[in-house]
Scaffold this active site. Structure first.
Site: not given
Length: 371
Positions: A151, A234
């Site tokens: 990622e 987030e």
């Protein structure tokens, strides 16, 4: 130095792996469409998927989907800032747990990518604790579901006491900007993060530059695949008012196999079917009967009325019914000249018995002989 909680996107992958039944094909977006479903999705511009992705909290989160992005309109509750975030509302190109964006060219082999221009515009708030996270996912295989190996996180902004996974390993100059680079692992995949020294509200850049950084750090190799590109937030606390105003993504082939479809001189398509009451499988073989190799392919055909594709292998198929397009996955993009073949298949449901093979098919826009 304290360790950072797992990234929201990684935890989403783990949670969704056990809740895969909740994922459904994204429905077309309406202007100002409200989504409060925990894992609700929709599509915008017939190109990208927007997901609510409220995986880390039972509190309500709603997003308002626009024609170009989304806004968080309700974000109840909070989670400890020394743990994982509560959600990852985002918009993406590519494939995420089997849900692929319409007309995506992903997965694509890294060595086949010439450029991957993207742009994003964020709207921030001064309240809450969150980051603006742009995620790039890489894997050794052209997978469209499951946990990817690496990622890449680009932190456009952070508010509050949160930081990337792992620890800082230096700085890098990427895309004309300076970044603090962090690397680490959350136990399931490697993560490399690029932390902006100050908030970036909007930016146009080449995703390939960050992929090259991951390769140079030994976190991927050129024969790996880019599987998805995602932009969102987030949040740990609050989040109402945060928005992705706009998002765009394109992945352009620049050599090797796969990528932009080539034009065949001649082609042949054959179908092998297996049916049962209410369902079917179809194995499809494409033959290049021309004298020039095909690099990257799209096969257009029309399903019989009442038939719907539920899964596919060795191809990405969209939409699920009617006039559909099957696209190469990157690993099977080349069809050799003079009789070379590639095969893919799909399974589906039907309103009646049997399956009638499509009478016609077009490969990269060229009509094919059907057997």
């Amino acid at each position: 130095m304290r360790s950072h909680p797992r990234s929201a996107t990684m935890t989403v992958l783990v949670v969704l792996a056990s809740l895969g039944a909740l994922l459904t094909a994204a429905a077309p977006a309406q202007a100002n469409q409200q989504i409060c479903d925990r894992y609700g999705t929709t599509t915008i511009q017939d190109r990208y998927v927007v997901q609510n992705n409220r995986w880390g909290t039972g509190a309500t989160q709603c997003i308002n989907v626009t024609g170009n992005g989304f806004e968080i309109t309700q974000a109840d509750g909070s989670v400890p800032t020394n743990g994982a975030p509560k959600s990852y509302p985002s918009v993406y190109d590519g494939c995420h747990y089997g849900n692929c964006a319409p007309r995506t060219t992903l997965p694509m082999r890294i060595s086949s990518i010439g450029s991957a221009p993207s742009s994003v515009s964020y709207r921030y708030t001064g309240n809450g604790v969150y980051n603006a996270a742009y995620d790039i996912w890489l894997d050794p295989t052209p997978r469209t579901n499951g946990v990817n190996r690496t990622e890449i996180m680009i932190w456009f902004n952070r508010v509050g006491p949160v930081q990337p996974i792992g620890s800082p390993v230096g700085t890098a100059h990427v895309g004309g900007r300076s970044w603090e680079v962090w690397t680490g692992s959350n136990g399931s995949n490697d993560v490399i993060s690029f932390l902006a020294p100050s908030a970036i509200s909007s930016w146009s850049f080449d995703v390939k530059d960050f992929i090259d950084q991951a390769v140079s750090h030994g976190l991927a190799t050129p024969d790996w695949y880019l599987t998805s590109i995602q932009a969102g937030f987030e949040p740990w606390e609050g989040g109402t008012g945060l928005a992705v105003n706009s998002f765009s993504s394109a992945v352009n082939a620049g050599g090797g196999n796969g990528g932009t479809p080539g034009t065949p001189a001649a082609c042949q398509v054959s179908y092998s079917t297996h049916t049962w009451p209410g369902g079917f499988t179809v194995d499809t073989t494409i033959t290049n009967t021309g004298s020039t190799p095909i690099d990257g392919w799209e096969l257009d055909f029309t399903l019989p009325a009442g038939h719907t594709v539920t899964s596919a292998w060795n191809a990405l198929i969209s939409p699920a019914s009617g006039a559909v397009t099957a696209r190469s996955t990157g690993s099977n993009g080349r069809i050799a000249a003079n009789g070379g073949t590639q095969s893919f298949g799909f399974q589906g449901t039907s309103s009646g018995a049997g399956f009638t093979a499509p009478a016609g098919a077009r490969l990269n826009g060229t009509p094919c002989t059907v057997r």
